[in-house]
Design a protein around this motif. Structure first.
Motif, PDB file in Angstrom:
ATOM      1  N   THR A 116       0.855  -1.195   0.000  1.00  0.00           N
ATOM      2  CA  THR A 116       0.000   0.000   0.000  1.00  0.00           C
ATOM      3  C   THR A 116       0.887   1.241   0.000  1.00  0.00           C
ATOM      4  O   THR A 116       2.056   1.185   0.396  1.00  0.00           O
ATOM      5  N   SER A 117       0.299   2.343  -0.433  1.00  0.00           N
ATOM      6  CA  SER A 117       1.019   3.615  -0.356  1.00  0.00           C
ATOM      7  C   SER A 117       0.020   4.687   0.003  1.00  0.00           C
ATOM      8  O   SER A 117      -1.184   4.518  -0.212  1.00  0.00           O
ATOM      9  N   ARG A 118       0.515   5.775   0.548  1.00  0.00           N
ATOM     10  CA  ARG A 118      -0.400   6.844   0.921  1.00  0.00           C
ATOM     11  C   ARG A 118       0.364   8.153   0.999  1.00  0.00           C
ATOM     12  O   ARG A 118       1.495   8.187   1.474  1.00  0.00           O
ATOM     13  N   ILE A 119      -0.260   9.228   0.522  1.00  0.00           N
ATOM     14  CA  ILE A 119       0.300  10.567   0.717  1.00  0.00           C
ATOM     15  C   ILE A 119      -0.663  11.316   1.629  1.00  0.00           C
ATOM     16  O   ILE A 119      -1.877  11.299   1.398  1.00  0.00           O
ATOM     17  N   LEU A 120      -0.145  11.932   2.676  1.00  0.00           N
ATOM     18  CA  LEU A 120      -1.029  12.674   3.590  1.00  0.00           C
ATOM     19  C   LEU A 120      -1.338  14.031   2.976  1.00  0.00           C
ATOM     20  O   LEU A 120      -0.441  14.727   2.503  1.00  0.00           O
ATOM     21  N   VAL A 121      -2.614  14.390   2.994  1.00  0.00           N
ATOM     22  CA  VAL A 121      -2.999  15.692   2.446  1.00  0.00           C
ATOM     23  C   VAL A 121      -3.654  16.528   3.530  1.00  0.00           C
ATOM     24  O   VAL A 121      -4.203  15.998   4.489  1.00  0.00           O
ATOM     25  N   ASP A 122      -3.553  17.839   3.366  1.00  0.00           N
ATOM     26  CA  ASP A 122      -4.231  18.746   4.291  1.00  0.00           C
ATOM     27  C   ASP A 122      -5.732  18.562   4.113  1.00  0.00           C
ATOM     28  O   ASP A 122      -6.249  18.654   3.000  1.00  0.00           O
ATOM     29  N   PHE A 133       3.523   7.332   3.183  1.00  0.00           N
ATOM     30  CA  PHE A 133       3.886   6.016   3.706  1.00  0.00           C
ATOM     31  C   PHE A 133       3.929   5.027   2.558  1.00  0.00           C
ATOM     32  O   PHE A 133       3.113   5.102   1.649  1.00  0.00           O
ATOM     33  N   ILE A 134       4.857   4.104   2.627  1.00  0.00           N
ATOM     34  CA  ILE A 134       4.947   3.020   1.643  1.00  0.00           C
ATOM     35  C   ILE A 134       5.111   1.724   2.425  1.00  0.00           C
ATOM     36  O   ILE A 134       6.023   1.627   3.254  1.00  0.00           O
ATOM     37  N   ARG A 135       4.223   0.766   2.179  1.00  0.00           N
ATOM     38  CA  ARG A 135       4.378  -0.539   2.842  1.00  0.00           C
ATOM     39  C   ARG A 135       4.813  -1.561   1.792  1.00  0.00           C
ATOM     40  O   ARG A 135       4.112  -1.797   0.818  1.00  0.00           O
ATOM     41  N   PHE A 136       5.994  -2.135   2.033  1.00  0.00           N
ATOM     42  CA  PHE A 136       6.516  -3.148   1.108  1.00  0.00           C
ATOM     43  C   PHE A 136       6.043  -4.543   1.514  1.00  0.00           C
ATOM     44  O   PHE A 136       5.574  -4.774   2.622  1.00  0.00           O
ATOM     45  N   ASP A 137       6.222  -5.467   0.592  1.00  0.00           N
ATOM     46  CA  ASP A 137       5.902  -6.873   0.826  1.00  0.00           C
ATOM     47  C   ASP A 137       6.835  -7.450   1.894  1.00  0.00           C
ATOM     48  O   ASP A 137       6.419  -8.177   2.776  1.00  0.00           O
ATOM     49  N   ARG A 139      10.450  -6.872   4.536  1.00  0.00           N
ATOM     50  CA  ARG A 139      11.270  -5.874   5.223  1.00  0.00           C
ATOM     51  C   ARG A 139      12.569  -5.597   4.458  1.00  0.00           C
ATOM     52  O   ARG A 139      13.044  -4.457   4.406  1.00  0.00           O
ATOM     53  N   ILE A 140      13.135  -6.644   3.846  1.00  0.00           N
ATOM     54  CA  ILE A 140      14.414  -6.457   3.144  1.00  0.00           C
ATOM     55  C   ILE A 140      14.252  -5.459   1.991  1.00  0.00           C
ATOM     56  O   ILE A 140      15.148  -4.670   1.689  1.00  0.00           O
ATOM     57  N   GLU A 141      13.056  -5.459   1.360  1.00  0.00           N
ATOM     58  CA  GLU A 141      12.795  -4.502   0.269  1.00  0.00           C
ATOM     59  C   GLU A 141      12.753  -3.082   0.816  1.00  0.00           C
ATOM     60  O   GLU A 141      13.279  -2.140   0.210  1.00  0.00           O
ATOM     61  N   ALA A 142      12.120  -2.939   1.999  1.00  0.00           N
ATOM     62  CA  ALA A 142      12.044  -1.618   2.626  1.00  0.00           C
ATOM     63  C   ALA A 142      13.446  -1.119   2.976  1.00  0.00           C
ATOM     64  O   ALA A 142      13.768   0.060   2.802  1.00  0.00           O
ATOM     65  N   GLU A 143      14.303  -2.039   3.464  1.00  0.00           N
ATOM     66  CA  GLU A 143      15.687  -1.650   3.799  1.00  0.00           C
ATOM     67  C   GLU A 143      16.435  -1.168   2.555  1.00  0.00           C
ATOM     68  O   GLU A 143      17.169  -0.171   2.602  1.00  0.00           O
ATOM     69  N   GLU A 144      16.236  -1.887   1.434  1.00  0.00           N
ATOM     70  CA  GLU A 144      16.876  -1.477   0.176  1.00  0.00           C
ATOM     71  C   GLU A 144      16.402  -0.089  -0.259  1.00  0.00           C
ATOM     72  O   GLU A 144      17.192   0.720  -0.744  1.00  0.00           O
ATOM     73  N   ALA A 145      15.099   0.162  -0.077  1.00  0.00           N
ATOM     74  CA  ALA A 145      14.541   1.464  -0.482  1.00  0.00           C
ATOM     75  C   ALA A 145      15.135   2.593   0.360  1.00  0.00           C
ATOM     76  O   ALA A 145      15.417   3.687  -0.151  1.00  0.00           O
TER      77      ALA A 145
END
Length: 309
Positions: A116-122, A133-137, A139-145
């Motif tokens: 999932t991804s999300r951009i916070l808006v006013d 926020f970005i949720r990866f499949d 954790r290792i992918e998130a670490e690479e990012a």
């Protein structure tokens, strides 16, 4: 294959509403809306576990891609939880204000599968706060990012972005942003609507007596469960998914029911739809009353509480 993950849920959707939405497909063994441990706010996703695998498959076919308020929900099989996929959620700040959710995903997708991804808006102006926020499949992918993008300037940006793991308790700022964002429930609608929405949507979740609400049964016309709409002149082969698809675009739909003949299991020509918000329900009625569905003209109105003798 009975456990589903549901992503991109509207911020204000409750666990009860999630349960009645998916309970319309088949019997549910358990249902959980995931909330922020500190602010108690919905994180916009949840899990639904069916008793029967065929109902889980039917839920994916019927409800994946359904529009609820401004969101299009995503329904898929949940993966077994293990250490390798925990804490794969990233907090990104310093994003260009013009960057869209799609562009954010394009930037990060080179590192792995994005859940999932999300951009916070006013909430008032609708302008991006430059935080996402970005949720990866995994954790290792998130670490690479983090390695690849933290401190880098995205294409077209003048400032570098910050990428770090979300939900780390030492990130007080992160929580401050979350609580400041979420502790203003009345800012969800433009002003005149806000007062009405507050009147209608602030029911405590257990307004129905404990038993029935746990079973996920919505009592038609009962104020605590929203506004019940009566739909007449449906075709004999009409099913619940038609009602979700017709009413979903107008706002939060918590329940739909097609009344069937006990013997033939065919629709008897009418059904009910429950919507959370009065204004959205009124808009749906105004737009769909007189609507042609196939060769039939529908009649749509608020359900009147006539007591059937």
């Amino acid at each position: 294959k009975t456990n589903l993950i549901v992503n991109y849920l509207p911020q204000n959707m409750t666990q009860e509403e999630l349960k009645s939405l998916f309970g319309s497909i088949g019997e549910i063994e358990s249902c959980k809306l995931v909330r922020d441990k500190i602010t108690g706010q919905s994180l916009g996703y949840g899990f639904v576990n069916y008793v029967e695998p065929k109902d889980a498959e039917k839920a994916i076919n019927t409800l994946n891609g359904l529009r609820l308020q401004t969101k299009t929900i995503k329904v898929s099989y949940a993966r077994p939880s293990s250490a390798s996929i925990r804490d794969a959620n990233l907090y990104v700040s310093g994003l260009p204000k013009t960057m869209t959710q799609k562009e954010l995903e394009q930037l990060f997708s080179q590192y792995g599968r994005i859940i999932t991804s999300r951009i916070l808006v006013d909430q008032v102006t609708g302008v991006s706060r430059g935080v996402g926020f970005i949720r990866f499949d995994k954790r290792i992918e998130a670490e690479e990012a983090i390695k690849g993008l933290n401190g880098q300037k995205p294409p077209g940006a003048t400032e570098p972005i910050t990428v770090k793991f979300a939900n780390n308790p030492s990130q007080k700022t992160n929580q401050a942003i979350l609580s400041q964002l979420y502790h203003s429930p009345n800012r969800r609608y433009p002003a005149p609507l806000a007062q009405q929405a507050q009147r209608f949507s602030r029911f405590p979740p257990m307004t129905i007596d404990g038993m029935t609400s746990l079973a996920g049964i919505n009592i038609p016309g009962h104020a605590g469960t929203g506004w019940c709409i009566f739909v007449y002149n449906l075709a004999p082969d009409a099913d619940e998914s038609i009602l979700w698809q017709m009413f979903g675009p107008f706002g939060a739909v918590t329940n739909v029911k097609v009344i069937r003949d006990f013997n033939t299991n065919k629709c008897k020509g009418f059904g009910f739809v429950t919507m959370t918000n009065y204004d959205e329900a009124a808009m749906a009625i105004a737009s769909l009353n007189g609507y042609r569905l196939g060769d039939r003209v529908l009649q749509v109105s608020f359900k009147t509480n006539k007591t059937h003798k």
